[in-house]
Write an enzyme that holds these catalytic residues in place. Structure first.
Site, PDB file in Angstrom:
ATOM      1  N   ASP A 118      -2.894  -2.193  -4.807  1.00 34.47           N
ATOM      2  CA  ASP A 118      -2.611  -2.868  -5.141  1.00 34.47           C
ATOM      3  C   ASP A 118      -2.976  -4.257  -4.352  1.00 34.47           C
ATOM      4  O   ASP A 118      -3.379  -4.062  -2.383  1.00 34.47           O
ATOM      5  CB  ASP A 118      -0.945  -3.642  -4.917  1.00 34.47           C
ATOM      6  CG  ASP A 118      -0.270  -4.790  -5.510  1.00 34.47           C
ATOM      7  OD1 ASP A 118      -0.453  -4.640  -6.968  1.00 34.47           O
ATOM      8  OD2 ASP A 118       0.401  -5.750  -4.723  1.00 34.47           O
ATOM      9  N   GLU A 149     -10.340  13.401   2.793  1.00 35.81           N
ATOM     10  CA  GLU A 149      -9.839  14.817   2.885  1.00 35.81           C
ATOM     11  C   GLU A 149      -9.510  15.832   1.676  1.00 35.81           C
ATOM     12  O   GLU A 149      -9.235  16.713   1.992  1.00 35.81           O
ATOM     13  CB  GLU A 149      -8.831  14.853   3.685  1.00 35.81           C
ATOM     14  CG  GLU A 149      -9.024  13.735   5.048  1.00 35.81           C
ATOM     15  CD  GLU A 149      -7.954  13.488   6.095  1.00 35.81           C
ATOM     16  OE1 GLU A 149      -6.452  13.594   5.235  1.00 35.81           O
ATOM     17  OE2 GLU A 149      -7.657  12.168   6.847  1.00 35.81           O
TER      18      GLU A 149
HETATM   19  C1  NOJ Z   1      -0.896  -7.550  -8.823  1.00 39.98           C
HETATM   20  C2  NOJ Z   1       0.366  -6.803  -9.513  1.00 39.98           C
HETATM   21  O1  NOJ Z   1      -1.130  -6.310  -9.720  1.00 39.98           O
HETATM   22  C3  NOJ Z   1       1.302  -7.386  -9.847  1.00 39.98           C
HETATM   23  O2  NOJ Z   1       1.858  -7.058 -11.297  1.00 39.98           O
HETATM   24  C4  NOJ Z   1       1.790  -7.610  -8.986  1.00 39.98           C
HETATM   25  O3  NOJ Z   1       2.826  -8.504  -9.496  1.00 39.98           O
HETATM   26  C5  NOJ Z   1       0.939  -7.910  -7.345  1.00 39.98           C
HETATM   27  N1  NOJ Z   1       0.413  -7.775  -7.491  1.00 39.98           N
HETATM   28  C6  NOJ Z   1       2.427  -7.667  -6.601  1.00 39.98           C
HETATM   29  O4  NOJ Z   1       2.741  -6.581  -5.848  1.00 39.98           O
END
Ligand code: NOJ
Length: 536
Positions: free
Chosen positions: A193, A249
């Site tokens: 993310d 790893e």
């Molecule tokens: C990107 C994710 O795809 C989204 O859904 C999320 O709200 C934000 N990152 C924050 O983590």
């Protein structure tokens, strides 16, 4: 030989909306397990499951309060382990979603960190006496005041998602151990993310001015500033390499970075010279694609220039945050088939969002009652402005329950009420109906997946454009195969040397001697004279 993560096909599951096994209106891990056969039969090789870890669910799992346990609405640890095992039993791979940038403000680490300036976790998040000028990714200052400390903390996304301080070695070690934890349980990789916001400028210098108001999927500068100091720091590129070593790893592990940046920057996350960073990086410009052969020609050209072999691009046309591709296509089935054919024949890993394979479309929902926290920030603004700017503010609209069949709640749940409403078109648009219809989008996806799996050229073959084609037709070779896609509703005839046709999209394409007639929105894959498999 390509590593598996460079030839696979990815299906994104938003578990809250996929399948509800216990009738509470919310999808869960047992629900995903129930539908693994569907995904295997459809032909996907890898599933990516959005977060299901302990969380107050203010951002539906992207606000984690414990990385090593499972949120009760999704199941428990046994369910998670069973999901890994059952996926593997079907010869498929599974990728979890790891949020390294921030935690929930309810995570015990943050509760401790905010409690005083002198506690052992005081430096685990980013605290300042005075905010600088940085905006969060969702608009407005990303600095938020905490009375207990009399200081501000930084949150790249929403206020309840405080950013971790990755310059603190303890934080880094803990997050690395978290990554090792699930890898040791057998997961095959991670979707990472907002990977490019993890490090910020050490000196917290103000961001410079920009004329850009609205951030776009390929560049998060906006709100009148360039994100030069709040994103894409040299340490983040270095982190990509360190993370690659860590995953190494555990053998061949897939890492796919969520990075909203220009292509030159994306490439740096994959590696400068060789692919020693993240194994894959999303390319989000195409989330705002225009349905024209010229657009895709230019797109593929730019992608090839930035991600030549041994790098591998990713082709993604919708996800949990942006307008569904079917909606963008004006809910046009023929166009959706051509788009899918491009996605499965171009050189890259295709990544499909749940429901894309049956043509699920956006459901228009009011901002005021949204469950997604973002639209609630923007109730003051008239809706058409966002539509005009092509910005998806209310992400509920693209997260409605999966449409399995024509029974109540589209077969997603037996509950009275599902967490988000089911799209009213479910009686028609659903897996059961489309399984029966040979010409459906679902069966087109199935054929394309099979074709891609069985034709190595579609995975590993290099890509060269074909010239001299009629307008609005895209053509390229993949090794010994030639792909021709008609983005036009009018039929097109073209002369070409080939020895056989190995794939027809609609069945109405006509193969003649040294010529092909493509019907409107038709597509074929031809084999070349020297192709040893061409006789079939
Ligand atoms: C990107 C994710 O795809 C989204 O859904 C999320 O709200 C934000 N990152 C924050 O983590």
């Amino acid at each position: 030989m390509l590593p598996w993560y460079h030839k696979t096909t990815i299906y994104q599951i938003y578990p809250r909306s996929f399948m509800d096994s216990n009738g509470d209106g919310i999808g869960d891990l047992q629900g995903v397990i129930q539908k693994l056969d569907y995904l295997r039969d459809l032909g996907f090789e890898t599933i990516w499951v959005s977060p299901f870890f302990a969380s107050p669910q203010q951002d539906f799992g992207y606000d984690v309060s414990d990385y090593l346990s499972i949120a009760p609405e999704f199941g428990n640890m046994d369910d998670a382990l069973q999901l890994i095992e059952e996926t593997h039993r079907r010869g498929m791979r599974i990728v979890f979603d790891l949020v390294l940038d921030h935690t929930s403000d309810q995570h015990p680490w943050f509760l401790e960190s905010r409690s005083s300036r002198g506690n052992p976790k005081a430096d685990w998040y980013l605290w300042k006496d005075k905010p600088n000028n940085w905006h969060s990714m969702t608009g407005g200052s990303g600095w938020h005041y905490a009375e207990e400390r009399g200081q501000f903390y930084w949150a790249s996304f929403l206020p309840f998602q405080p950013d971790l301080n990755w310059r603190n070695p303890e934080v880094k070690q803990t997050m690395f151990d978290t990554a090792r934890f699930w890898l040791s349980k057998g997961v095959d990789g991670y979707r990472l993310d907002i990977f490019n916001t993890i490090y910020k400028d050490a000196g917290f210098r103000d961001n410079p001015f920009s004329w850009k108001l609205v951030p776009t999927p390929d560049d998060t500068s906006g709100y009148f500033q360039k994100t030069v100091h709040s994103q894409d720091q040299p340490e983040s590129f270095e982190l990509a390499r360190e993370f690659r070593k860590l995953t190494g790893e555990f053998g061949e592990v897939l890492t796919i970075g969520e990075v909203a940046a220009r292509r030159g920057v994306l490439r740096r996350y994959a590696g400068e010279v060789v692919n020693d960073g993240l194994t894959l990086v999303f390319d989000f410009e195409m989330l705002q694609f225009k349905f024209r052969a010229e657009y895709f020609r230019a797109l593929v050209e730019k992608i090839e220039a930035h991600f030549p072999p041994p790098f591998m691009p990713v082709y993604v046309f919708c996800n949990l945050d942006k307008r569904r591709s079917f909606h963008r296509l004006g809910n046009d089935l023929q166009k959706a088939k051509i788009l899918a054919m491009l996605q499965f024949t171009a050189r890259g890993v295709p990544c499909v969002y749940y429901g894309e394979e049956i043509g699920m479309t956006n459901l228009k929902l009011p901002f005021k009652t949204a469950l997604d926290p973002i639209p609630r920030k923007y109730t003051f603004a008239p809706r058409f402005i966002f539509d005009w700017l092509d910005v998806t503010v209310n992400r509920d609209e693209v997260r409605t329950p999966m449409q399995w069949d024509g029974t109540r709640n589209a077969g997603f749940s037996s509950a009275e009420k599902t967490w988000l409403p089911v799209h009213p078109n479910y009686a028609e648009v659903n897996v059961e109906n489309e399984t029966r219809d040979e010409d459906s989008l679902l069966n087109t996806f199935k054929r394309l997946l099979k074709f891609r799996r069985e034709n190595e050229a579609m995975q590993a073959g290099s890509l060269e454009f074909l010239g001299g084609l009629p307008p609005n037709v895209l053509g390229f070779t993949r090794g010994s195969r030639a792909v021709l896609l008609n983005f036009d509703e009018r039929e097109k005839e073209l002369q070409i040397e080939f020895s056989g046709c190995v794939f027809k999209l609609t069945g109405r394409e006509e193969i003649k001697e040294k010529a092909v007639r493509l019907n409107g929105f038709g597509g074929v894959v031809l084999s070349s004279k020297d192709d040893p498999f061409s006789a079939q």
